[in-house]
Design an enzyme around this catalytic site. Structure first.
Site, PDB file in Angstrom:
ATOM      1  N   THR A 255       2.993  -0.104  19.796  1.00  0.00           N
ATOM      2  CA  THR A 255       4.208   0.646  19.460  1.00  0.00           C
ATOM      3  C   THR A 255       3.910   2.142  19.502  1.00  0.00           C
ATOM      4  O   THR A 255       3.188   2.666  18.651  1.00  0.00           O
ATOM      5  CB  THR A 255       4.700   0.246  18.057  1.00  0.00           C
ATOM      6  OG1 THR A 255       4.755  -1.185  17.992  1.00  0.00           O
ATOM      7  CG2 THR A 255       6.065   0.835  17.760  1.00  0.00           C
TER       8      THR A 255
ATOM      9  N   GLY B 294     -17.028  -5.764  11.021  1.00  0.00           N
ATOM     10  CA  GLY B 294     -16.070  -5.270  10.029  1.00  0.00           C
ATOM     11  C   GLY B 294     -16.406  -5.564   8.579  1.00  0.00           C
ATOM     12  O   GLY B 294     -15.761  -5.032   7.675  1.00  0.00           O
TER      13      GLY B 294
ATOM     14  N   LYS C 269       0.813  -1.223   0.000  1.00  0.00           N
ATOM     15  CA  LYS C 269       0.000   0.000   0.000  1.00  0.00           C
ATOM     16  C   LYS C 269       0.851   1.280   0.000  1.00  0.00           C
ATOM     17  O   LYS C 269       0.375   2.334  -0.412  1.00  0.00           O
ATOM     18  CB  LYS C 269      -0.968   0.018   1.192  1.00  0.00           C
ATOM     19  CG  LYS C 269      -2.153  -0.934   1.011  1.00  0.00           C
ATOM     20  CD  LYS C 269      -3.172  -0.776   2.121  1.00  0.00           C
ATOM     21  CE  LYS C 269      -4.328  -1.747   1.934  1.00  0.00           C
ATOM     22  NZ  LYS C 269      -5.418  -1.519   2.892  1.00  0.00           N
TER      23      LYS C 269
ATOM     24  N   ILE D 299     -13.017  -3.666  13.074  1.00  0.00           N
ATOM     25  CA  ILE D 299     -12.850  -3.783  11.623  1.00  0.00           C
ATOM     26  C   ILE D 299     -12.396  -5.190  11.239  1.00  0.00           C
ATOM     27  O   ILE D 299     -12.374  -5.536  10.069  1.00  0.00           O
ATOM     28  CB  ILE D 299     -11.904  -2.712  11.032  1.00  0.00           C
ATOM     29  CG1 ILE D 299     -10.452  -2.958  11.397  1.00  0.00           C
ATOM     30  CG2 ILE D 299     -12.326  -1.303  11.450  1.00  0.00           C
ATOM     31  CD1 ILE D 299      -9.501  -2.208  10.473  1.00  0.00           C
TER      32      ILE D 299
ATOM     33  N   ASP E 250     -10.472   3.080   1.782  1.00  0.00           N
ATOM     34  CA  ASP E 250     -10.695   2.439   3.089  1.00  0.00           C
ATOM     35  C   ASP E 250     -11.428   3.356   4.077  1.00  0.00           C
ATOM     36  O   ASP E 250     -12.279   2.890   4.845  1.00  0.00           O
ATOM     37  CB  ASP E 250      -9.362   2.001   3.712  1.00  0.00           C
ATOM     38  CG  ASP E 250      -8.823   0.710   3.100  1.00  0.00           C
ATOM     39  OD1 ASP E 250      -9.630  -0.086   2.576  1.00  0.00           O
ATOM     40  OD2 ASP E 250      -7.597   0.502   3.141  1.00  0.00           O
TER      41      ASP E 250
END
Ligand code: NAP
Length: 282
Positions: free
Chosen positions: A163, A250, A72, A227, A108
């Site tokens: 993270t 989702g 992507k 999702i 999206d």
């Protein structure tokens, strides 16, 4: 001399994507709307990306392609133009041709928001916008989800992710348009303050670790969105249902993100019907 056979062709590209639902969705619509066309998987290593793009440029039957994990972002340098949506999200999931140019876009965020609007009455939707959202995750999908939320006027969004650097990065992109707060680490106990909870991590997906979270303290919660669509009813959605909190699965995001892509590839805006939902969930 035989007649050259013209049939519109589109693809989904990625790596290890044999289980992608995209061919099923697009080929269903091709059949439903009686459009001469094909939609296939191209599964390849990154080293083959330049050749694929060359093929797309030279073969006039190819009208575009979708991009999934892990290309992507990798696709971006190969394109002639990137629409603002994809630019801000930082990822391209759809490429289409316009006067011999390859244009990258991202559907999206549209898919996510459209699915939300399908499930929440418009009055409630407007009320949700000004109430605190807890966004779980800061990966690729989270980028699109946050973009969609901010674009549609959600004003208070807290983000947590395993993270921290990714959370900070994501928050940075939208800090001027909404109040976005960075939380260090994954929340385990949702505070009595949040009204909407959205999971964008792969936690809870079949074959992945569980998403360990408690909604017990959050009497404020009104909506839990996942999702992940495999399984359709994830553990967190079941937990929310038991607590009488509205849920959104989702699958609608997956189906809605494909609609504008199909329109670009094949020239017709398709609908989502019951049969398609059933097919995709089989
Ligand atoms: P991604 O870019 O790889 O991001 C994965 C996210 O999950 C990151 O936030 C990552 O945290 C987190 N994560 C993964 N493993 C974890 C673990 N063991 N512990 C804690 N956090 C973990 O993937 P993506 O493209 O965003 O996709 C995420 C999920 O959304 C997938 O399940 C995908 O199927 C689903 N999805 C659904 C749709 C739809 O249409 N319904 C669309 C897109 C994606 P770190 O940043 O710490 O690694």
């Amino acid at each position: 001399m035989g007649m050259k056979y013209h049939q519109k062709q589109a693809f989904v590209i990625g790596q290890n994507i044999a289980h992608s639902k995209s061919p099923l969705i697009h080929n269903y619509w091709l059949q439903k709307y009686n459009i001469q066309g094909r939609y296939d998987i191209r599964d390849f290593d990154e080293s083959e990306l330049p050749n694929f793009v060359k093929e797309v440029r030279t073969d006039e039957n190819i009208t575009g392609f979708n991009i999934t994990i892990p290309y992507k972002q990798a696709i971006i340098p190969f394109l002639d133009e990137i629409e603002d949506t994809a630019q801000t999200i930082g990822a391209v999931n759809t490429v289409y041709k316009k006067s011999n140019k390859l244009i990258g876009t991202n559907t999206d965020a549209y898919g996510f928001m459209q699915n939300l609007k399908d499930h929440v009455k418009s009055n409630d939707f407007n009320a949700l916008k000004t109430q605190p959202v807890l966004l779980y995750g800061a990966g690729g999908a989270a980028k699109a989800v946050l973009y969609g939320l901010v674009k549609d006027g959600f004003t208070h969004i807290d983000i947590c992710n395993r993270t921290l650097s990714k959370t900070k990065n994501l928050a940075q992109r939208h800090k001027n348009k909404a109040s976005i707060r960075v939380i260090d680490g994954l929340v385990k106990n949702v505070e009595n303050h949040y009204v909407t909870f959205i999971n964008t991590t792969s936690l809870g997906m079949a074959g992945h670790q569980d998403l360990e979270i408690s909604f017990a303290d959050a009497a404020s919660l009104r909506l839990v969105v996942d999702i992940v669509y495999k399984p359709l009813y994830t553990d967190i959605l079941r937990k929310a249902q038991k607590a009488d909190i509205q849920i959104v699965t989702g699958i609608g995001m997956l189906l809605h993100q494909a609609r504008p892509a199909f329109a670009k590839f094949f020239g017709h805006i398709p609908d989502i019907d019951k049969k398609l939902r059933e097919l995709v969930l089989e």
